[in-house]
Design an enzyme around this catalytic site. Structure first.
Site, PDB file in Angstrom:
ATOM      1  N   TRP A 136       0.633  -1.163   0.046  1.00 52.00           N
ATOM      2  CA  TRP A 136       0.193   0.031   0.035  1.00 52.00           C
ATOM      3  C   TRP A 136       0.532   1.341   0.032  1.00 52.00           C
ATOM      4  O   TRP A 136       0.716   2.061  -0.946  1.00 52.00           O
ATOM      5  CB  TRP A 136      -0.835  -0.017   1.277  1.00 52.00           C
ATOM      6  CG  TRP A 136      -1.751   1.188   1.301  1.00 52.00           C
ATOM      7  CD1 TRP A 136      -3.146   1.356   0.511  1.00 52.00           C
ATOM      8  CD2 TRP A 136      -1.464   2.454   2.063  1.00 52.00           C
ATOM      9  NE1 TRP A 136      -3.506   2.605   0.952  1.00 52.00           N
ATOM     10  CE2 TRP A 136      -2.503   3.369   1.921  1.00 52.00           C
ATOM     11  CE3 TRP A 136      -0.371   2.897   2.748  1.00 52.00           C
ATOM     12  CZ2 TRP A 136      -2.734   4.697   2.512  1.00 52.00           C
ATOM     13  CZ3 TRP A 136      -0.449   4.083   3.484  1.00 52.00           C
ATOM     14  CH2 TRP A 136      -1.541   4.963   3.270  1.00 52.00           C
ATOM     15  N   GLY A 155      -6.091  -2.520  -1.803  1.00 50.21           N
ATOM     16  CA  GLY A 155      -6.064  -2.920  -0.444  1.00 50.21           C
ATOM     17  C   GLY A 155      -6.414  -1.557   0.461  1.00 50.21           C
ATOM     18  O   GLY A 155      -6.833  -1.824   1.599  1.00 50.21           O
ATOM     19  N   ASP A 156      -6.593  -0.451  -0.288  1.00 47.67           N
ATOM     20  CA  ASP A 156      -6.901   0.727   0.692  1.00 47.67           C
ATOM     21  C   ASP A 156      -8.399   0.709   0.912  1.00 47.67           C
ATOM     22  O   ASP A 156      -9.362   0.686   0.198  1.00 47.67           O
ATOM     23  CB  ASP A 156      -6.572   1.777  -0.191  1.00 47.67           C
ATOM     24  CG  ASP A 156      -6.938   3.288   0.528  1.00 47.67           C
ATOM     25  OD1 ASP A 156      -5.882   3.879   1.068  1.00 47.67           O
ATOM     26  OD2 ASP A 156      -7.814   3.948   0.902  1.00 47.67           O
ATOM     27  N   LEU A 157      -8.794   0.675   2.214  1.00 50.69           N
ATOM     28  CA  LEU A 157     -10.292   0.590   2.674  1.00 50.69           C
ATOM     29  C   LEU A 157     -10.930   1.776   2.108  1.00 50.69           C
ATOM     30  O   LEU A 157     -12.316   1.636   1.797  1.00 50.69           O
ATOM     31  CB  LEU A 157     -10.445   0.594   4.179  1.00 50.69           C
ATOM     32  CG  LEU A 157      -9.660  -0.602   4.966  1.00 50.69           C
ATOM     33  CD1 LEU A 157      -9.982  -0.548   6.468  1.00 50.69           C
ATOM     34  CD2 LEU A 157     -10.100  -1.883   4.434  1.00 50.69           C
TER      35      LEU A 157
END
Length: 205
Positions: A136, A155-157
């Protein structure tokens, strides 16, 4: 140098021509502002400093580091600093290990921030050799500091949540699903990623 406002607009317009949900969202919330960071190892050092602390706390630690080592601190200056001096600046043992890993690789020429591989995956692999820098962090660096147009931090929320709003999904997609959903937006996934952050907390969507 990250993606400029013009690059964001052009990328999103290109994607919007084949994606009705994205075109509709652009019409409702407008284009995002550029997200730009400086190119170079200092940006990743600031990333390490800022891990798991507030923005204000990270700024305080950085100010103390600059007071100790100078505004344009060199990798050697960090490597020569004592554990206690860096600790007094606010760097934990773990973060000191990460900072030293970064500075050693830069000082040895193993990571050259002016000559990272043109291939995105090769650049990510090289950056993640630095302790404390995961995929990330490497992706965010390449997107915000280098302006690479096809970086997709799946993968970043916030990207996942923004994508759920953008596509009217019932639930936030996981990393694997987010990566798969983004395939249709190549080679402009970087602009779409920045747009998902723009959409994330926007009440108009």
């Amino acid at each position: 140098m990250g993606l400029t406002a013009e690059q964001l607009r052009c990328g999103l317009d290109h994607v919007g021509r084949t994606s009705a949900p994205l075109a509709d969202a652009i019409a409702r919330v407008g284009y995002p502002e550029p997200r730009i960071r400086a190119r170079g190892w200092h940006t990743l050092l600031r990333t390490i400093v800022g891990q798991q602390v507030s923005v204000a706390a990270a700024a305080s630690v950085w100010a103390r580091l600059e007071a100790l080592l100078g505004t344009g601190m060199a990798p050697d200056a960090v490597l020569k600093a004592s554990f206690d001096d860096l600790r007094a600046c606010g760097l934990s043992r773990q973060k000191q290990g990460y900072a030293r890993s970064l500075c050693e690789l830069v000082a040895d020429g193993a990571v050259d921030f002016e000559g990272l591989p043109d291939d995105d995956e090769a650049a990510i692999e090289l950056l993640t050799r630095i302790k404390g820098i995961g995929r990330w962090s490497a992706e965010i660096y390449l997107l915000f500091a280098e302006g690479r147009p096809d970086i997709w931090p799946a993968g970043d929320l916030a990207v996942q949540a923004g994508l759920a709003k953008l596509l009217a999904l019932e639930a936030r997609p996981d990393e694997r699903s987010t990566r798969a959903l983004g395939e249709i937006w190549r080679p402009h996934r970087g602009a779409v990623a920045i747009f998902t952050w723009h959409c994330y907390n926007n009440p108009a969507l």
